[in-house]
Motif scaffolding. Structure first.
Motif, mmCIF file in Angstrom:
data_model
loop_
_atom_site.group_PDB
_atom_site.id
_atom_site.type_symbol
_atom_site.label_atom_id
_atom_site.label_comp_id
_atom_site.label_asym_id
_atom_site.label_seq_id
_atom_site.Cartn_x
_atom_site.Cartn_y
_atom_site.Cartn_z
ATOM 1 N N VAL A 44 10.522 3.999 -2.141
ATOM 2 C CA VAL A 44 9.862 4.495 -0.939
ATOM 3 C C VAL A 44 8.395 4.788 -1.264
ATOM 4 O O VAL A 44 8.088 5.470 -2.253
ATOM 5 C CB VAL A 44 10.556 5.759 -0.408
ATOM 6 C CG1 VAL A 44 9.870 6.246 0.877
ATOM 7 C CG2 VAL A 44 12.023 5.503 -0.167
ATOM 8 N N ASN A 45 7.450 4.253 -0.443
ATOM 9 C CA ASN A 45 6.025 4.617 -0.555
ATOM 10 C C ASN A 45 5.563 5.243 0.742
ATOM 11 O O ASN A 45 6.380 5.605 1.596
ATOM 12 C CB ASN A 45 5.171 3.391 -0.935
ATOM 13 C CG ASN A 45 5.220 2.282 0.110
ATOM 14 O OD1 ASN A 45 5.696 2.490 1.231
ATOM 15 N ND2 ASN A 45 4.737 1.109 -0.258
ATOM 16 N N SER A 46 4.224 5.350 0.938
ATOM 17 C CA SER A 46 3.717 6.041 2.125
ATOM 18 C C SER A 46 3.971 5.267 3.404
ATOM 19 O O SER A 46 3.906 5.834 4.497
ATOM 20 C CB SER A 46 2.212 6.302 1.972
ATOM 21 O OG SER A 46 1.505 5.073 1.835
ATOM 22 N N ILE A 47 4.279 3.974 3.267
ATOM 23 C CA ILE A 47 4.536 3.162 4.458
ATOM 24 C C ILE A 47 6.014 3.238 4.855
ATOM 25 O O ILE A 47 6.356 3.324 6.034
ATOM 26 C CB ILE A 47 4.115 1.700 4.221
ATOM 27 C CG1 ILE A 47 2.646 1.644 3.763
ATOM 28 C CG2 ILE A 47 4.306 0.868 5.476
ATOM 29 C CD1 ILE A 47 1.665 2.197 4.764
ATOM 30 N N GLY A 48 6.882 3.179 3.877
ATOM 31 C CA GLY A 48 8.306 3.206 4.164
ATOM 32 C C GLY A 48 9.118 2.787 2.968
ATOM 33 O O GLY A 48 8.624 2.717 1.834
ATOM 34 N N ALA A 49 10.424 2.503 3.203
ATOM 35 C CA ALA A 49 11.348 2.138 2.121
ATOM 36 C C ALA A 49 11.422 0.634 1.982
ATOM 37 O O ALA A 49 11.157 -0.124 2.923
ATOM 38 C CB ALA A 49 12.723 2.721 2.411
ATOM 39 N N SER A 50 11.771 0.210 0.765
ATOM 40 C CA SER A 50 11.900 -1.220 0.489
ATOM 41 C C SER A 50 12.993 -1.824 1.350
ATOM 42 O O SER A 50 13.995 -1.191 1.671
ATOM 43 C CB SER A 50 12.187 -1.436 -0.997
ATOM 44 O OG SER A 50 13.356 -0.728 -1.371
ATOM 45 N N LEU A 51 12.784 -3.098 1.715
ATOM 46 C CA LEU A 51 13.741 -3.782 2.582
ATOM 47 C C LEU A 51 14.724 -4.626 1.781
ATOM 48 O O LEU A 51 15.901 -4.697 2.101
ATOM 49 C CB LEU A 51 12.990 -4.652 3.591
ATOM 50 C CG LEU A 51 12.039 -3.894 4.541
ATOM 51 C CD1 LEU A 51 11.305 -4.869 5.438
ATOM 52 C CD2 LEU A 51 12.806 -2.873 5.350
#
Length: 896
Positions: free
Chosen positions: A717-724
Motif C-alpha cells: 500500500v502507498n499513498s495512492i492505494g493498494a497493489s492490484l
C-alpha cells in the motif's frame, strides 16, 4: 616658404608726420606683390624691380596712395597742408608692372606717425607681401619682407594687421570706417619673419576683406595703404599627396597623385619631371587638370624625378608648394608590377622588359619560369610590344610557403639566360567565414570571425568593414564603395568579436574582412546579414518538470520568451539526474504548445529537463538551454504488484497446530511506484471468511494455521492505494502430501554458483511455480528461497557457498490448490564430488608437465653446443696469421 622681413629706418633728431589717405583700396593679387613708398624726386639707389623708374614723376597706373609729411623740430602737427611734401606709394607684381601715384592733396582719413625725415626722404620704404587663404578655408595668412638695398639697423619692431569683414555681402562694398577695424598681432617665428593670421568664417569666404599693415619700431608708426581681397580668390592648396610612379601594361610611365583635401572647386596641377638614362637626359613641365600624367615609354636602367603642385582651375588662386621630389629608378630587367598580392582563383599577369648588355631584348625572345624550376608554357605568353612581354596565370592556387619564402618567384628570362631579379607572386585564400548573432533582447548584434583558416602574410593588417542598407539584403552581396570600419576584439578562443549596437533589425549589413598590406588590399567574400534573421532568443522561462499522478508521464512545461515575437519551435532534453546526464531529445513544432508529456521507463527517480527555442521558420539560432528543472520522487500510481513471499512453518505435534511465518523482501521502487507505506496480509478460509491485518513496514508476519485450507495474500500500500496484482499462497493439509518431484540433484560449479536439476512425475493438479529453498545444515541461519517458473527443470543459484559446509536444498511445488510436498537433499551429488576431485588433480599435474618440458628443452640446447665443441675444432681466422697480412681473400686468384 621664403622668410618675410620688414625694416623701418630711423634717425634720432628730426621727425615727420606720415599721413595715409583711405579714399580707395588696393585689391590683393593671388601672387606675391611689392609695396614701394618713396619721397618725391628720389635719386638714391632704392631697390626697384626692373622696368620701374626711380623717379616717381614717371610712374603711371591705376592704384595709388599718398603719404604727406610736415616737419617740426618738436614733432608738433601742423594743420596747414598747402606746402606739405608728398610721399608716393606703388603696388607692383610680376603680372602687373604698371605703377603710378598722384601727388596732389588727397582728402581722406589720416593716421599720424613719427619717422626720421632725413632717412625717409632719402630711402623710403620697400616690402614684399604675399597673402593667401589656407586650404582648410578657415585661416587667412599674410607674410611680409623688407627689400632695402642698404643695411639699416633694426630696432624693436612690432607688426600688426588691422582688418574688417562686412556683415552683409555687397557687390560694391563701401570703404570701412576707422573704428570698425580689428587688430591681430603678427608673430615672427624666426629672425625678422612675420606672419599674420586672420580667422575667416566659412560663410564669409566670398565677402571683401579690408586690411592694412601697421608697423611700429622705437616709437615710429608706419601705416600701409588700404588693401582688399575676397578670401575665396586667394586659396592656397596644400601640396598634392601620395605621389607615385608606376609602369602601365603598355610599358609607359604613369605619374599619379591625389588631391590633399576636398575643396569647393577643381584644381589644376603643374608637373615637372626629369629623365636620366644612359642614352639621353630630358626635363619636362606640364599643366594638367587630372590627378595623373602619362609620359613616354620607360627605359631599363634609367632614373626619373618628379614634383607636383596644385592651384585653382577656374578663377584666381595661389599655387601650392611643390610636393617632395619622388625618384623612380629602373633596373636592367623591369617587372611591372614587381609584386602582386591576390586571392585564390584570380587571374594575374606580369609584364617584363629585359635589357642585356645595353640592348633591349625583343619580347618574342623572352621566356618565363616559375621558381626557376618550372618553365611556364608559351600558351600563357603574350607580346604587348616590341620589348614588352606578358605572362598570365589563370585561376591561381594559394601559395605554399617554402621556408621563409611566402611567395612564388616569377622569372623573366632571355632565351639562354635568366637575370637574378624576379617578380613576387603572393596568393592568399581569403575565404573568411563571418557569423553574426542578435541577442534575445534585440538590442545588439555580435559578429565573430577567425583567421585560422587562412594563411597570414607578414606585415598585413585585418579589419572588418561594413555597409548598412536601408532594408534587407540584395540577392548577391557585393562590396560597397562607401563602407565603415568596425573595431573587433580578439578573444581567447582565437576569434575576433565585433559588436553592433544599436542595430536596425530589418537593415542589411553587408560585411567583409579587409586585408591591408604594402603590396595592396584584399577583401574576403562579402556576406550580408539582417539582424532580424539571426536572432538567438532568450531561453524559455518558468520551466517545470513533474511525473503526473495516475498517468505516470514526465510532464515538462514552459512559457514563451518575450522576444522575439515570431512563432517559435521548442526542443526538450531530459534524462536521469546525475553527474553525466544521458539526454534524450524531444521536438515540439506547435508554436502554441507550452507543455509536453513524455513516457519514461522509471517513474520513481529524479529527472532533469531543459527547454530551448528557435524561430519556427528556421531562421536564427537555438537559444541557450533553460536552467534545468527537476522532478520530485512521489507516488504516482498504486504499486504494480504485491511482494513475493514464502513461509516458515513451526509445527506443534502435541497441539496439532502450525505457526506460519510469512517472509518477503521490501518492494522495489519500480514495483511500488514509488514507495510503500505499509503492507497488508489478507486471509481467506472456508470457515472464517476473509479478513485483513495491517503489518506496517515489517517484512515478516506470523499467524496460526488451524483450518484445513488457509489462503493468504500480501498487499503493498502507498499513498495512492493498494497493489492490484498480488501473489497468493494456499496452505492445505491434503496438498502438503502431494509429491510430484521425483528427484533433485545439486552440482556445485564454484563457490558462488550451484546447479540444481530435478525430475517430475505426472500430476492432475495445476502447477503454478516452484519455491527453491536452501540453508546450511545444523545452523539456525535464516533460509534463503527463490521463486522458479513451473516450466524450468534446471536452475542456477548464485550465492556464496562454503565448500566445507553441508547445505540442505528443498524444492516445493506450488499448486493453485496449495503447497505440495517438497523434495529435500542434504548434500551435493556424489558423482559431481568425485569429478571435482579428479579435476583438481589435473590442475596440479598440468603445470608440472609444462615446467618439465621447458627444462628438458634447455638441457638439449646446452648439450648441443658442448657436443659441437667436442667433435669440431675452431677454424682459425686467416687475417690473424702473419703470412696472410696484406692479402685480399675476396679477390679471385688464378691457381697455376
Amino acid at each position: 616658404m621664403t622668410c618675410q622681413k620688414f625694416f623701418v629706418a630711423l634717425l634720432h633728431w628730426e621727425f615727420i608726420y606720415v599721413i595715409t589717405a583711405f579714399n580707395f583700396s588696393y585689391p590683393i593679387t593671388p601672387w606675391r606683390f611689392k609695396l614701394f613708398c618713396m619721397p618725391p624726386n628720389t635719386t638714391h639707389d632704392v631697390v626697384l624691380p626692373p622696368g620701374i623708374s626711380k623717379n616717381t614723376s614717371d610712374l603711371n597706373g591705376q592704384y595709388e596712395a599718398a603719404v604727406e609729411a610736415k616737419f617740426n623740430s618738436s614733432g608738433t602737427y601742423f594743420s596747414n597742408f598747402s606746402s606739405k611734401p608728398t610721399v608716393h606709394c606703388c603696388f607692383w607684381s610680376e603680372e602687373d608692372k604698371n605703377c603710378s601715384v598722384h601727388a596732389d592733396n588727397i582728402e581722406g582719413k589720416e593716421f599720424v606717425s613719427t619717422v626720421n625725415s632725413v632717412v625717409f626722404q632719402q630711402i623710403g620704404a620697400n616690402w614684399n607681401i604675399q597673402c593667401w587663404m589656407k586650404e582648410d578655408l578657415k585661416l587667412f595668412i599674410c607674410y611680409m619682407e623688407s627689400l632695402f638695398k642698404n643695411s639699416v639697423k633694426n630696432y624693436d619692431l612690432k607688426v600688426h594687421l588691422l582688418y574688417v569683414l562686412p556683415e552683409v555681402l555687397e557687390e560694391s562694398p563701401l570703404l570701412p570706417q576707422k573704428g570698425s577695424f580689428q587688430l591681430v598681432q603678427c608673430n615672427c617665428s624666426v629672425h625678422e619673419c612675420y606672419e599674420c593670421r586672420v580667422p575667416v568664417p566659412a560663410a564669409k569666404l566670398n565677402y571683401t576683406l579690408f586690411m592694412y599693415l601697421k608697423i611700429t619700431s622705437a616709437g615710429v608708426v608706419f601705416q600701409s595703404p588700404l588693401m582688399s581681397v575676397q578670401p575665396i580668390n586667394i586659396v592656397k592648396p596644400d601640396p598634392p599627396l601620395d605621389l607615385h610612379m608606376e609602369i602601365t601594361d603598355s610599358g609607359h610611365l604613369k605619374i599619379s597623385w591625389s588631391s590633399p583635401t576636398l575643396l569647393p572647386f577643381q584644381l589644376q596641377y603643374q608637373v615637372k619631371y626629369s629623365e636620366n638614362s644612359t642614352t639621353s637626359m630630358r626635363e619636362t613641365d606640364e599643366i594638367v587638370s587630372a590627378t595623373s600624367l602619362l609620359v613616354g615609354s620607360v627605359l631599363p636602367g634609367s632614373s626619373y624625378e618628379v614634383q607636383v603642385r596644385g592651384k585653382r582651375l577656374d578663377g584666381p588662386g595661389v599655387w601650392s608648394d611643390w610636393s617632395n621630389p619622388l625618384i623612380f629608378t629602373t633596373q636592367d630587367v623591369i617587372y611591372f608590377p614587381p609584386k602582386i598580392l591576390t586571392t585564390v582563383g584570380s587571374n594575374v599577369s606580369f609584364h617584363c622588359i629585359y635589357k642585356n648588355e645595353n640592348k633591349i631584348v625583343s619580347s618574342k625572345k623572352i621566356v618565363w619560369w616559375m621558381n626557376l624550376a618550372e618553365k611556364i608554357p608559351q600558351s600563357q605568353y603574350n607580346v604587348v610590344g616590341d620589348h614588352v612581354s606578358k605572362v598570365t596565370f589563370p585561376n591561381v592556387n594559394a601559395t605554399k610557403p617554402r621556408g621563409k619564402f611566402t611567395y612564388d618567384a616569377v622569372y623573366c628570362c632571355n632565351e639562354h639566360e635568366c637575370h637574378h631579379r624576379y617578380a613576387e607572386l603572393y596568393v592568399i585564400d581569403v575565404n573568411i567565414n563571418i557569423s553574426c548573432e542578435t541577442d534575445g533582447y534585440l538590442t545588439k548584434m555580435t559578429c565573430r570571425w577567425s583567421t585560422n583558416t587562412i594563411q597570414s602574410l607578414v606585415g598585413s593588417t585585418l579589419q572588418m568593414r561594413y555597409h548598412r542598407s536601408s532594408l534587407y539584403c540584395s540577392d548577391v552581396p557585393s562590396i560597397h564603395p562607401t563602407s565603415e570600419p568596425k573595431d573587433c576584439n580578439l578573444q581567447r578562443d582565437g576569434f575576433y568579436e565585433c559588436v553592433f549596437q544599436p542595430i536596425f533589425l530589418f537593415s542589411g549589413y553587408t560585411m567583409w574582412i579587409g586585408i591591408n598590406h604594402s603590396l595592396g588590399s584584399l577583401a574576403s567574400p562579402p556576406t550580408c546579414v539582417v539582424p532580424d534573421s539571426v536572432v538567438k532568443p532568450l531561453p524559455p522561462p518558468s520551466v517545470k518538470a513533474e511525473i503526473t499522478v495516475k498517468i505516470g508521464l514526465l510532464k515538462i512545461s514552459w512559457e514563451k520568451p518575450i522576444f522575439p515575437e515570431n512563432n517559435l519551435q521548442f526542443q526538450i532534453r531530459y534524462g536521469l539526474s546525475g553527474k553525466e546526464v544521458q539526454w534524450k531529445i524531444h521536438e515540439v513544432y506547435d508554436a502554441k504548445s507550452r507543455s509536453a508529456s513524455l513516457p519514461v521507463p522509471d517513474l520513481c527517480t529524479v529527472y532533469a529537463a531543459q527547454v530551448r527555442c528557435k524561430r519556427l521558420d528556421g531562421l536564427g539560432y537555438w537559444s541557450n538551454w533553460s536552467s534545468p528543472a527537476y522532478t520530485v520522487v512521489m507516488d504516482v500510481k498504486v504499486p504494480v504488484r504485491g511482494p513475493e513471499f514464502w513461509r516458515m512453518i513451526d509445527e506443534n505435534t502435541t497441539k496439532k497446530e502450525r505457526n506460519v511465518t510469512l517472509l518477503w523482501k521490501p518492494l522495489m521502487k519500480n514495483d511500488s511506484l514509488c514507495s510503500v507505506r505499509r503492507y497488508v496480509v489478507k486471509h481467506h478460509t472456508s470457515r472464517n471468511g476473509t479478513w485483513s491485518e495491517d503489518v506496517g513496514n515489517h517484512t515478516k508476519f506470523t499467524f496460526l494455521w488451524t483450518e484445513q485450507a488457509h489462503t493468504v495474500t500480501v498487499l503493498a500500500v502507498n499513498s495512492i492505494g493498494a497493489s492490484l496484482a498480488n501473489f497468493n499462497l494456499t496452505f492445505s493439509w491434503p496438498m502438503s502430501k502431494v509429491n510430484i518431484v521425483q528427484s533433485l540433484s545439486a552440482y556445485p560449479l564454484n563457490s558462488s554458483c550451484m546447479i540444481l536439476s530435478w525430475t517430475l512425475s505426472p500430476s492432475d493438479y495445476n502447477l503454478m511455480y516452484f519455491i527453491l529453498e536452501w540453508k546450511i545444515l545444523n545452523e539456525d541461519n535464516e533460509i534463503k528461497w527463490l521463486r522458479i517458473p513451473s516450466s524450468v527443470k534446471k536452475y542456477y543459484i548464485h550465492d556464496h557457498f562454503i565448500p566445507i559446509e553441508k547445505y540442505q536444498f528443498s524444492l516445493y511445488p506450488i499448486f493453485t490448490e496449495g503447497v505440495g510436498k517438497p523434495k529435500t537433499i542434504n548434500s551435493f551429488t556424489q558423482d559431481d564430488i568425485e569429478k571435482r576431485q579428479n579435476d583438481s588433480g589435473l590442475y596440479v599435474l598440468v603445470p608440472i608437465i609444462i615446467s618439465s618440458s621447458t627444462l628438458l628443452l634447455g638441457t638439449l640446447l646446452i648439450s648441443h653446443q658442448r657436443m659441437k665443441k667436442l667433435f669440431w675444432e675452431d677454424v682459425p681466422n686467416p687475417k690473424n696469421c702473419s703470412w696472410a697480412q696484406g692479402l685480399n681473400f675476396q679477390k679471385k686468384m688464378d691457381i697455376l
